[in-house]
Design a protein around this motif. Sequence first.
Motif, PDB file in Angstrom:
ATOM      1  N   ASN A   1       0.872  -1.159   0.000  1.00  0.00           N
ATOM      2  CA  ASN A   1       0.000   0.000   0.000  1.00  0.00           C
ATOM      3  C   ASN A   1       0.920   1.223   0.000  1.00  0.00           C
ATOM      4  O   ASN A   1       1.596   1.485   0.995  1.00  0.00           O
ATOM      5  N   PRO A   2       0.982   1.974  -1.103  1.00  0.00           N
ATOM      6  CA  PRO A   2       1.918   3.102  -1.179  1.00  0.00           C
ATOM      7  C   PRO A   2       1.789   4.100  -0.036  1.00  0.00           C
ATOM      8  O   PRO A   2       2.794   4.621   0.440  1.00  0.00           O
ATOM      9  N   SER A   3       0.565   4.338   0.420  1.00  0.00           N
ATOM     10  CA  SER A   3       0.385   5.316   1.498  1.00  0.00           C
ATOM     11  C   SER A   3       0.914   4.811   2.836  1.00  0.00           C
ATOM     12  O   SER A   3       1.064   5.588   3.774  1.00  0.00           O
ATOM     13  N   GLU A   4       1.211   3.518   2.914  1.00  0.00           N
ATOM     14  CA  GLU A   4       1.765   2.930   4.138  1.00  0.00           C
ATOM     15  C   GLU A   4       3.204   2.460   3.940  1.00  0.00           C
ATOM     16  O   GLU A   4       3.717   1.706   4.764  1.00  0.00           O
TER      17      GLU A   4
ATOM     18  N   ALA B   1      11.156  12.580  -5.637  1.00  0.00           N
ATOM     19  CA  ALA B   1      10.028  13.107  -6.408  1.00  0.00           C
ATOM     20  C   ALA B   1       9.327  11.998  -7.188  1.00  0.00           C
ATOM     21  O   ALA B   1       8.093  11.949  -7.236  1.00  0.00           O
ATOM     22  N   ALA B   2      10.087  11.104  -7.785  1.00  0.00           N
ATOM     23  CA  ALA B   2       9.505   9.999  -8.558  1.00  0.00           C
ATOM     24  C   ALA B   2       8.714   9.061  -7.655  1.00  0.00           C
ATOM     25  O   ALA B   2       7.598   8.646  -7.999  1.00  0.00           O
ATOM     26  N   ALA B   3       9.262   8.723  -6.507  1.00  0.00           N
ATOM     27  CA  ALA B   3       8.567   7.843  -5.567  1.00  0.00           C
ATOM     28  C   ALA B   3       7.293   8.502  -5.052  1.00  0.00           C
ATOM     29  O   ALA B   3       6.242   7.871  -4.964  1.00  0.00           O
TER      30      ALA B   3
ATOM     31  N   GLN C   1       5.142   7.317   0.563  1.00  0.00           N
ATOM     32  CA  GLN C   1       5.629   8.261   1.561  1.00  0.00           C
ATOM     33  C   GLN C   1       7.138   8.347   1.354  1.00  0.00           C
ATOM     34  O   GLN C   1       7.776   7.356   0.988  1.00  0.00           O
ATOM     35  N   THR C   2       7.731   9.492   1.570  1.00  0.00           N
ATOM     36  CA  THR C   2       9.167   9.637   1.316  1.00  0.00           C
ATOM     37  C   THR C   2       9.866  10.364   2.455  1.00  0.00           C
ATOM     38  O   THR C   2       9.253  11.133   3.190  1.00  0.00           O
ATOM     39  N   LEU C   3      11.148  10.096   2.539  1.00  0.00           N
ATOM     40  CA  LEU C   3      12.032  10.826   3.448  1.00  0.00           C
ATOM     41  C   LEU C   3      13.303  11.124   2.674  1.00  0.00           C
ATOM     42  O   LEU C   3      14.003  10.200   2.247  1.00  0.00           O
ATOM     43  N   HIS C   4      13.546  12.403   2.444  1.00  0.00           N
ATOM     44  CA  HIS C   4      14.762  12.825   1.748  1.00  0.00           C
ATOM     45  C   HIS C   4      15.883  12.861   2.776  1.00  0.00           C
ATOM     46  O   HIS C   4      15.909  13.725   3.650  1.00  0.00           O
TER      47      HIS C   4
ATOM     48  N   VAL D   1      15.032   9.403  13.447  1.00  0.00           N
ATOM     49  CA  VAL D   1      14.118   8.944  14.479  1.00  0.00           C
ATOM     50  C   VAL D   1      12.975   9.924  14.631  1.00  0.00           C
ATOM     51  O   VAL D   1      11.806   9.545  14.644  1.00  0.00           O
ATOM     52  N   GLU D   2      13.292  11.188  14.691  1.00  0.00           N
ATOM     53  CA  GLU D   2      12.260  12.214  14.820  1.00  0.00           C
ATOM     54  C   GLU D   2      11.377  12.249  13.568  1.00  0.00           C
ATOM     55  O   GLU D   2      10.155  12.323  13.661  1.00  0.00           O
ATOM     56  N   SER D   3      11.984  12.183  12.408  1.00  0.00           N
ATOM     57  CA  SER D   3      11.242  12.246  11.156  1.00  0.00           C
ATOM     58  C   SER D   3      10.294  11.058  10.982  1.00  0.00           C
ATOM     59  O   SER D   3       9.221  11.197  10.391  1.00  0.00           O
TER      60      SER D   3
END
Length: 58
Positions: free
Chosen positions: A19-22, A34-36, A42-45, A53-55
């Motif tokens: 599930n992309p949103s999860e 950007a592509a993902a 969900q993404t984390l740059h 940990v915080e993010s």
Amino acid sequence: MQKPDPEIFRTAIRILNANPSETIFIDDNAENIAAASSCGLQTLHATPDIDWVESLNL
């Protein structure tokens, strides 16, 4: 296929039945992020100033 082609993300989502949103994609390249994101992930740059940990609310 290879990043940042969105097809690699769509294929991974389909194969993993994810599930992309999860699902989170973490990368240090803004184009890959950007592509993902365009595929609903969900993404984390990952940059040197990011507290993972915080993010991720761990």
